[in-house]
Design an enzyme around this catalytic site. Structure first.
Site: not given
Lengths: 396, 396
Positions: A33-34, A102, A146, A188, A190-191, A194, A220, A263, A331
């Site tokens: 769906n872009l 993601r 993930t 999070s 997101y996680h 999953k 990645v 960092v 985080r």
């Protein structure tokens, strides 16, 4: 020709996977769906690399390879009937499901982003599973999960591939053992989605005997694969912003433009990594090795090595002379962690890992350098805050 | 007066809980989108008892008790901003979350019903959690879960209250222990959403320090509480249909009208039970005993006894002379299971359980008998099928 649907086939992992599979002789249909491009619009950021439209990408691939890829703009989280009709019409053997939001920082930007991530990811996954059941077809589902489902705790154990043998004490003092899904510890929203996907897979596998492979991927790095570098119109995304950029690629981009390597905290976080070329190879291996009838969900750890964030920063700083800047970690996570990851499933299927080496790091840096003029430095810092507490504490 | 929101406060557990809490001096606001009444319309069925409209219910309660309950028709899975605004305006101390689709058979009727259950339940729960974070208020969330999150396996253990101590072996042969969420094994899409809710609670508790109590309830039986029997306009729902009716109440209703007691399979399923009067008492105890600052999610098993389905059928058959009819089980589950359930958390807080006794069984049967004329016998069989395999096998 074996027919494959690639859901989310316009994204960072989806597009190179679609090309790789098309090149290997699969009949590839992309459904997307872009949303990832639309999120770029929302955030006011662009891929560092000048990605072509999906229409131009597909046209270029046909010119270069002589192979056709079809594209359908469908929101699988919302347009169930359209999606099911397409499955019934095309009868794919395999569906690869990349179609989820993601980015952990994006999922934490605001309650709107939390709610979008939950709504989109869980309905997308459930719809895919429902549609496979409704179709009555024997379709193998390959899902991109993930490493983050496991969390980054330090129980002193090597993280197994999805399942863990545990022992429990009964009331009469006996010890019984059981194989369970590795207990989750998401970092999070997101996680978390999953980890909830895993329960969808568990259930549909048990109730409907669906064949499912869940790939717990590390971070990645890299941008090119053998196919994406054939023509600039096939180039892959390169995300460098604070929401979608991932740690190693961000460092290489920062090095390319002479921006200090940021960092978070002490950089003591250990993470698992995989190069994009290996990622697409793993997808191919997963497709070619589906679960057997009545087999439980196959879980692979799709990662080839682990590194501490500060070690990566040091490596790239030494390589390029660019300095390191420690910033507060937005985080809500442990400052330091160990991480050892089992990944023998893919090695046994023939994966020959590309590990971190200077030649490939240099290639990524050169890609970043070539497109420096497209970089908006203001987008580099990570501005998402995990908790309301951190609002006053984080300095960027 | 302590302010409480009851989400789903028009439903089978929500309505008597709202009345009980109002009676105990809490300032109760009901939020409900009336989806349960709308589902009755969809299924072409009515509560056996003639439930008044929510507006009439509230008016009757004020007449009888002199206490006000406010009502807002809000879909919390969809109308986030309206819901958040109401929280900010009213500043409740506690939110009780009953606002989920709660029938396993309904969740398995078709892919439309599976998708509705996932979409509604997960977005509702996530929205409540997001709204509490957004509000910045110190609100205790009490959620109604289900014993079904544990599954009905027979590992030879008493099911603990949410958490389980397990032992794992490290690579060097050492044994390490860890306390984990009891590994889930949902038996329907509905139960699956409750296992996914647990992960939402785990995450928001860890990241945002939300105070959460999750009540894993057994099968509720009975219909009256002290408050609902004060006036017919306050009467509670009585579901007898194949989707929303639950096993013990269904048997009592079948006995009331002389319809054979339909036992699925061998009736060897052991389940946990609780009377509706105890259920509302447990809600009150949970509200009065919130988790402390930084305490993990409190999990209580809200069940007072366990029984095998065929033993219940035999008991009621002996009591009433109505025969038993074994029908094929539409569910994809083990024919026989043991179940032992820890429930000392509520006992320690002072719960004095109402266990199965003939007087109360008779009361339920009499309620059913009184409204026999409202019963549509065609709605009694369970027509939802768990898997496509069972489509050819199930006889009703």
């Amino acid at each position: 020709m074996r027919k494959i649907f690639v859901l989310g086939g316009d994204g960072f992992c989806g597009w190179p996977s679609a090309l790789h599979l098309s090149n290997k002789g699969f009949d590839v249909t992309i459904i997307d769906n872009l949303s990832r491009r639309n999120i770029d619009n929302e955030l006011g950021v662009m891929s560092l690399t000048p990605i072509a439209t999906i229409q131009e990408r597909i046209k270029a691939w046909e010119e270069i390879s002589g192979k056709k890829i079809e594209f359908y703009n469908i929101d699988i989280a919302k347009e169930y009937t359209v999606f099911l009709d397409l499955i019934l019409k095309k009868t794919p053997e395999t569906i690869i499901h990349f179609a989820e939001q993601r980015a952990a920082p994006y999922s934490m930007k605001s309650s709107k982003h939390k709610r979008y991530t939950v709504d989109n990811n869980l309905n997308a996954t459930n719809n895919v599973l429902c549609a496979i059941v409704d179709s009555g077809l024997d379709i193998h589902l390959v899902h991109l999960g993930t490493m983050g489902v496991y969390g980054y705790g330090t129980a002193g154990m090597k993280i197994p591939e999805g399942y863990l043998e545990v022992f429990m004490k009964t009331e009469d003092g006996k010890e019984v053992s059981s194989e369970i899904l590795y207990p989750v510890n998401p970092g999070s929203i997101y996680h978390m989605t999953k980890t909830q996907d895993q329960l969808l897979f568990l259930y549909y596998n048990k109730n409907d005997k669906l064949k499912i492979t869940d790939l717990h991927q590390g971070i990645v790095w890299g941008t090119h694969t053998a196919e994406t570098k054939l023509d600039e119109r096939l180039i892959n995304r390169f995300d460098y912003d604070g929401d979608y950029g991932t740690v190693l690629n961000r460092f290489l981009m920062q090095a390319a433009i002479g921006y200090p390597l940021t960092v978070h905290g002490t950089g003591g976080q250990t993470r698992a990594f995989i190069h994009i070329q290996d990622s697409v190879k793993c997808i191919e291996l997963a497709i070619k090795n589906p679960p057997k009838e009545n087999e439980k969900v196959k879980i692979f750890n799709q990662a080839t090595e682990t590194h501490r964030v500060r070690d990566l920063a040091n490596l790239i700083s030494e390589m390029t002379g660019v300095e390191i800047q420690n910033v507060k970690n937005p985080r809500n996570e442990d400052a330091e962690n160990e991480l050892r990851v089992e990944n023998k499933n893919f090695l046994e299927l023939g994966l020959n890992p590309i590990t971190l080496e200077k030649g490939l790091l240099k290639e990524v840096k050169e890609v970043a350098q070539k497109y420096t003029h497209r970089c908006n430095k203001e987008m580099i810092p990570c501005k998402s805050l995990w908790t309301s507490d951190t609002k006053t504490k984080v300095l960027i």
